[in-house]
Design a protein around this motif. Structure first.
Motif, PDB file in Angstrom:
ATOM      1  N   TRP A  44       0.924  -1.078   0.041  1.00 31.79           N
ATOM      2  CA  TRP A  44      -0.070  -0.008   0.023  1.00 31.79           C
ATOM      3  C   TRP A  44       0.855   1.320  -0.018  1.00 31.79           C
ATOM      4  O   TRP A  44       0.360   2.186  -0.494  1.00 31.79           O
ATOM      5  CB  TRP A  44      -0.883   0.023   1.357  1.00 31.79           C
ATOM      6  N   ASP A  45       1.885   1.134   0.708  1.00 30.07           N
ATOM      7  CA  ASP A  45       2.833   2.370   0.803  1.00 30.07           C
ATOM      8  C   ASP A  45       3.709   2.765  -0.117  1.00 30.07           C
ATOM      9  O   ASP A  45       4.663   3.757   0.071  1.00 30.07           O
ATOM     10  CB  ASP A  45       3.537   2.369   2.322  1.00 30.07           C
ATOM     11  N   LYS A  46       3.724   2.062  -1.474  1.00 30.40           N
ATOM     12  CA  LYS A  46       4.707   2.308  -2.301  1.00 30.40           C
ATOM     13  C   LYS A  46       3.745   2.211  -3.621  1.00 30.40           C
ATOM     14  O   LYS A  46       2.827   1.487  -3.765  1.00 30.40           O
ATOM     15  CB  LYS A  46       6.025   1.282  -2.550  1.00 30.40           C
ATOM     16  N   CYS A  57      -6.126   5.780  -2.451  1.00 26.84           N
ATOM     17  CA  CYS A  57      -4.799   6.674  -2.650  1.00 26.84           C
ATOM     18  C   CYS A  57      -4.675   7.898  -1.824  1.00 26.84           C
ATOM     19  O   CYS A  57      -5.281   8.910  -2.143  1.00 26.84           O
ATOM     20  CB  CYS A  57      -4.477   6.840  -3.965  1.00 26.84           C
ATOM     21  N   GLN A 108      -2.164   9.160  -0.379  1.00 20.58           N
ATOM     22  CA  GLN A 108      -0.880   9.980  -0.269  1.00 20.58           C
ATOM     23  C   GLN A 108      -0.135  10.109  -1.584  1.00 20.58           C
ATOM     24  O   GLN A 108      -0.486   9.039  -2.464  1.00 20.58           O
ATOM     25  CB  GLN A 108      -0.147   9.532   0.670  1.00 20.58           C
TER      26      GLN A 108
END
Length: 339
Positions: A54-56, A134, A136
């Motif tokens: 999720w964070d990339k 999304c 960020q």
């Protein structure tokens, strides 16, 4: 309808979905980057939500699910032609808004821009899309400038926060498994960014006259024509055909559709060995104008979705966003002053 699920409940939902569909999502592949010390995030089959990154931003897009890097179309021998079988299951693809907009570009190119592509359509008809919220932006993203930061063209939307999953379900088939989880109903709006640090502005006066500009000459020295930008791009669809003959029978083989790139040397190779667009700058010009001008003239919407992958993956640090913001205005000024 919206639902809030914990990890165990979503695992149960994924298990039920997997009975009918293969589930694809951004997934970490350790040690498979440019060296054994580098990891890469790309699309692969998953069975549980814990596998989702999720964070990339994924280094490569979801297009490989719909258009494999190498796809066998049919087998042949002297007397017969046998069509390659379609995937046994349908597919559920988890992807962000920019990549979901890229599917619209694929659909235009393969289903609307002339006769329907049979091999694309038979896969496309069995695909469901789960929009990943999304919350960020990532480096080099400019989705807001391209109008691709939000989308409502999904079957399910999925947000994640503090170990909880929030689903907005539109599709009845996928929704059946979610409703059976007996999760509490909540209002769910897909997470999306509302502004990017990086903004791009395609010149309003952009025209094909810029092809004569000298701004492209710079890329003759910088671009190494590796094609990484186009292979990572979610809207690049170029391919070539290859006939592969079997060793044990030179009169039998298979025909494959293989992804290629307008940046490769053999892309414009024709009979007699003539190669159009030999210089890197000429290839950069072709790619950029296709993304920012020519495709929109045909379809009515821009090809580029602002995901930023091309900027991130280029080994020579060539930036499409910089080209749009700086080189295109310079080039148009040059050709208009010389008229």
């Amino acid at each position: 309808m919206g639902y809030q699920l914990n990890a165990d409940a979503l695992n149960t939902v994924f298990a039920k979905w997997s009975d009918t569909y293969d589930i694809y999502a951004p997934k970490l592949f350790a040690g498979t980057g440019r060296s054994s010390m580098q990891d890469i995030v790309r699309y692969g089959k998953i069975t549980k939500p814990e596998e989702i990154v999720w964070d990339k931003r994924s280094d490569y897009s979801a297009k490989d699910v719909l258009l494999p890097v190498c796809q066998t179309l049919f087998y042949f021998n002297e007397n017969t032609v046998t069509e390659a079988e379609a995937p046994e299951k349908g597919a559920i693809i988890l992807l962000r808004s920019c990549d979901l907009h890229a599917i619209k570009r694929f659909d235009y190119m393969y289903l609307q821009n002339g006769p329907e592509d049979y091999y694309y359509k038979r896969v496309r008809d069995r695909v469901k899309f789960v929009l990943m919220g999304c919350s960020q932006e990532f480096d080099n993203c400019f989705c807001v400038s391209m109008g691709t930061n939000t989308s409502d063209n999904y079957d399910v939307a999925l947000n994640v926060k503090d170990g909880q999953y929030f689903l907005d379900v539109k599709d009845d088939v996928l929704g059946k498994a979610v409703s059976e989880a007996k999760a509490p109903e909540v209002d769910v709006v897909p997470d999306h960014v509302t502004e990017n640090k990086l903004q791009v502005h395609i010149p309003e006066n952009l025209s094909s006259a810029i092809a004569k500009s000298h701004v492209w000459d710079e890329y003759d020295k910088r671009c190494i024509k590796c094609g990484r930008c186009t292979l990572a791009c979610p809207t690049c669809t170029c391919w070539s055909m290859q006939d592969v003959f079997f060793t044990e029978d030179h009169k039998a083989g298979e025909r494959r559709r293989v992804q290629t790139s307008c940046m490769f040397d053999d892309y414009t190779l024709v009979a007699g060995g003539l190669c159009f667009r030999k210089k890197a700058g000429e290839r950069m010009r072709f790619k950029v104008l296709h993304k920012t001008l020519e495709f929109k003239q045909r379809s009515g919407f821009q090809m580029c979705v602002g995901c930023g992958r091309c900027d991130a993956i280029c080994p020579e640090y060539i930036s499409l966003s910089h080209c749009i913001n700086v080189k295109l205005p310079e080039g148009m000024k040059e050709v208009t002053e010389n008229e």
